[in-house]
Design a protein around this motif. Structure first.
Motif, PDB file in Angstrom:
ATOM      1  N   HIS A   1       0.570  -1.185   0.093  1.00  0.00           N
ATOM      2  CA  HIS A   1       0.438   0.173   0.255  1.00  0.00           C
ATOM      3  C   HIS A   1       0.964   1.378   0.083  1.00  0.00           C
TER       4      HIS A   1
ATOM      5  N   GLU B   1      -3.493   5.296   0.508  1.00  0.00           N
ATOM      6  CA  GLU B   1      -4.371   4.471   0.865  1.00  0.00           C
ATOM      7  C   GLU B   1      -5.955   4.309   1.177  1.00  0.00           C
TER       8      GLU B   1
ATOM      9  N   TYR C   1      -3.564   0.630  -2.779  1.00  0.00           N
ATOM     10  CA  TYR C   1      -3.090  -1.507  -1.946  1.00  0.00           C
ATOM     11  C   TYR C   1      -4.188  -2.353  -2.191  1.00  0.00           C
TER      12      TYR C   1
ATOM     13  N   SER D   1     -12.037  -3.662   2.269  1.00  0.00           N
ATOM     14  CA  SER D   1     -11.872  -2.266   2.362  1.00  0.00           C
ATOM     15  C   SER D   1     -12.673  -1.546   2.810  1.00  0.00           C
TER      16      SER D   1
ATOM     17  N   ALA E   1      -6.881  -4.008   4.300  1.00  0.00           N
ATOM     18  CA  ALA E   1      -6.671  -3.024   3.818  1.00  0.00           C
ATOM     19  C   ALA E   1      -7.276  -1.607   4.469  1.00  0.00           C
TER      20      ALA E   1
END
Ligand code: CU
Length: 562
Positions: A140, A147, A152, A176, A269
């Motif tokens: 990332h 990010e 990422y 995410s 992430a």
């Protein structure tokens, strides 16, 4: 004139485009074969650029790699060398890529200002390093808040020898959080009002109805100017939670054939979201954490903080779909995907569960109730006697009077869900430790904050030019104790190393990130085997941005006098 066939093709094409969007091959639904498509080999080229991304039908600005969000999967083999050329095609901002969890020379670690200067617009930086390990990792940006807007992607490293984890098929599952609000706007709003995104506060009506806290507890929390519904800073009010770049409506689907051992490589992430992960109807066998194999543990649910990875084996035997649920820890929303024998199937989506409330224990009050006296201990919430080395700056709202090791407890909000929940204490390294020396010394680091001003730091002082780094002698064995003086969990990540979690197991598990529970205390043993300068920080992006960051130095460097 258009035939029925043409129209079908066209429709399918249009639909496909909508669902695929900027997705790289590995992240698309229904990817067939044992493993998803990836970039591999010794030479890899990545280009960071701007693009519009479509999430659940709505379009927003993203920072992408090779035109995709998430970025391309990189798949390497333990023992190989790799050269990864990263070109910055952004108009006006620097970029960088950090290889999360990888043991690399520190100049290749990708943290601007620590490892290298960063990559200017129009420039290319080539990362060049040997691959010394195997497992599930990710990469990332470490520049600005990139990010949060898409930079990422996963990285998988296949072992040089046989994989200790047997499986028939695998899926990479990158979780995410996506916002259509610019991340700097998110940060500004939190600075002005840290409770800005919390739509789940207690109400007066709730109090009268006997819901939530008692009046007495509420008065106690009010005096501290704290809110027990403060579980997450940024919430489902502005986040869409993603599985491999797909919103819940897009429904990413991973295929299986009945009876297969399916390896799910979960990577959190997210910028700011702790997820509770479960697949109703399937038992999850946890076989690796942070890339490192552990003795298998079967659970029904686990919590994962940003930066952590969990490899899990599931073995569906029925010809049916299963919903993959990753619920935000404050229950303000969820990421959803599906495991199914065929595309187009779905299973019921469970409703988000009741939001958790922080407790006095989360305030670092141990098992005591507010106001109860402990002989010989100052139970006030901000007493220097409980942390003599921490200056009581405006950034220190509270000092936990009685922080507890909470690694054997289910994580926050999963105390009474009625099924098996993974705890850190259950994790044991599959292999023997390579360094059996007892630690030669112990250092303490306090995780501090002021919730009212969105200030976050280590030991009361935000990262800045005068902050002293944390210094280790090369190859020393040291115990690090993290004390969480705040009522929020902080996933603390050390670059360039694995540490052993001191969790009561004989074979202490290796991790690169540990989520320290609110009011909690965590110890890890570290062999400082990697010379250089390394970032050490909270992996909640906006906490790091606010100052919960420091540099760890390991000396001497190669060729330097001891
Ligand atoms: Cu934090």
């Amino acid at each position: 004139m258009m035939t029925a066939f043409d129209r079908r093709t066209l429709l399918r094409g249009a639909l496909g485009l909508g669902a695929v969007g900027l997705l790289p091959a590995w992240a698309r639904a229904g990817e067939v074969g044992r493993s998803p498509a990836a970039l591999s080999g010794e030479e890899i080229k990545l280009t960071v650029g701007h693009q519009m991304a479509t999430i659940d039908g709505r379009s927003g600005h993203a920072v992408t790699v090779n035109g995709s969000l998430p970025g391309p999967l990189i798949r390497l083999k333990e023992g190989q060398n790799v050269r990864i050329a990263v070109t910055n095609a952004l108009a006006d901002e620097d970029t960088s890529i950090h290889w999360h969890g990888l043991l690399v020379p520190f100049q290749m670690d990708g943290v601007p200002g620590v490892a290298f200067p960063g990559i200017k617009p129009g420039e290319t930086f080539t990362y060049d390093f040997p691959v010394r390990q195997a497992g599930t990792y990710w990469w990332h940006s470490h520049s600005g808040l990139q990010e949060q807007v898409g930079l990422y992607a996963p990285m998988i490293i296949d072992p040089a020898g046989e994989d200790p984890i047997g499986y028939d098929r695998e899926h990479v599952v990158v979780l995410s959080d996506w916002s259509f609000l610019h991340p700097h706007a998110l940060f500004r709003k939190l600075k002005v009002n840290p409770g800005h995104f919390n739509m789940q506060k207690q109400t007066f009506a709730g109090l009268l109805a006997g819901q939530d806290q008692s009046l007495k507890d509420r008065v106690a929390w009010g005096k501290m100017r704290m809110d027990p519904t403060d579980i997450a800073d940024v919430t489902g009010s502005v986040y869409t939670y993603l599985v491999n770049g797909h919103g819940p409506g897009d429904n990413w689907t991973g295929l299986f054939a009945s009876g297969e051992r399916v390896r799910l490589r979960f990577i959190n992430a997210a910028a700011m979201t702790i997820f509770n992960v479960r697949i109703p109807g399937l038992s999850l066998e946890v076989v690796a954490v942070d890339g490192q194999p552990v003795s298998p543990v079967s659970v029904d649910e686990f919590q994962m903080a940003p930066a952590e990875t969990f490899d899990v084996i599931v073995r569906p035997t029925e010809d049916q779909a299963f919903t993959l649920v990753a619920e935000a820890s404050d229950r303000s929303g969820l990421a959803r995907g599906t495991l199914a024998p065929r595309l187009g199937m779905s299973a019921p989506i469970p409703p988000v569960r009741k939001r958790p409330l922080a407790t006095m224990k989360d305030m670092g009050m141990g098992n005591m109730h507010g106001g109860m006296d402990m002989p010989g201990m100052d139970m006030s919430m901000r007493s220097q006697s409980n942390a003599p080395d921490v200056p009581l700056t405006p950034g220190v709202q509270t000092i936990a009077p009685m922080p507890m090791d909470r690694m054997a407890e289910p994580p926050q909000g999963l105390e009474d869900v009625g099924h098996k929940v993974l705890t850190y204490a259950q994790l044991a390294n599959l292999h023997e430790s390579t360094d059996k020396r007892p630690p030669g010394r112990t250092i303490e680091i306090h995780l501090t904050g002021n919730m009212e001003r969105f200030m976050w730091a280590f030991d009361g002082e935000a990262f800045g030019p005068i902050k002293k780094p944390i210094a280790f002698r090369r190859d020393e064995r040291v115990r690090v104790v993290l004390i969480n003086d705040t009522m929020m969990a902080h996933p603390i990540h050390l670059h360039g190393h694995f540490f052993e979690l001191v969790n009561g197991q004989e074979r202490q598990p290796l991790k690169h990130t540990v989520n320290v529970a609110p009011g909690g205390k965590v110890a890890f043993d570290l062999t400082a085997s990697e010379p250089g300068d390394w970032a050490f920080h909270c992996h909640l992006l906006l906490h790091m941005h606010a100052g919960m960051f420091n540099v760890v130095t390991v000396r001497p460097l190669d060729g330097e006098a001891a």
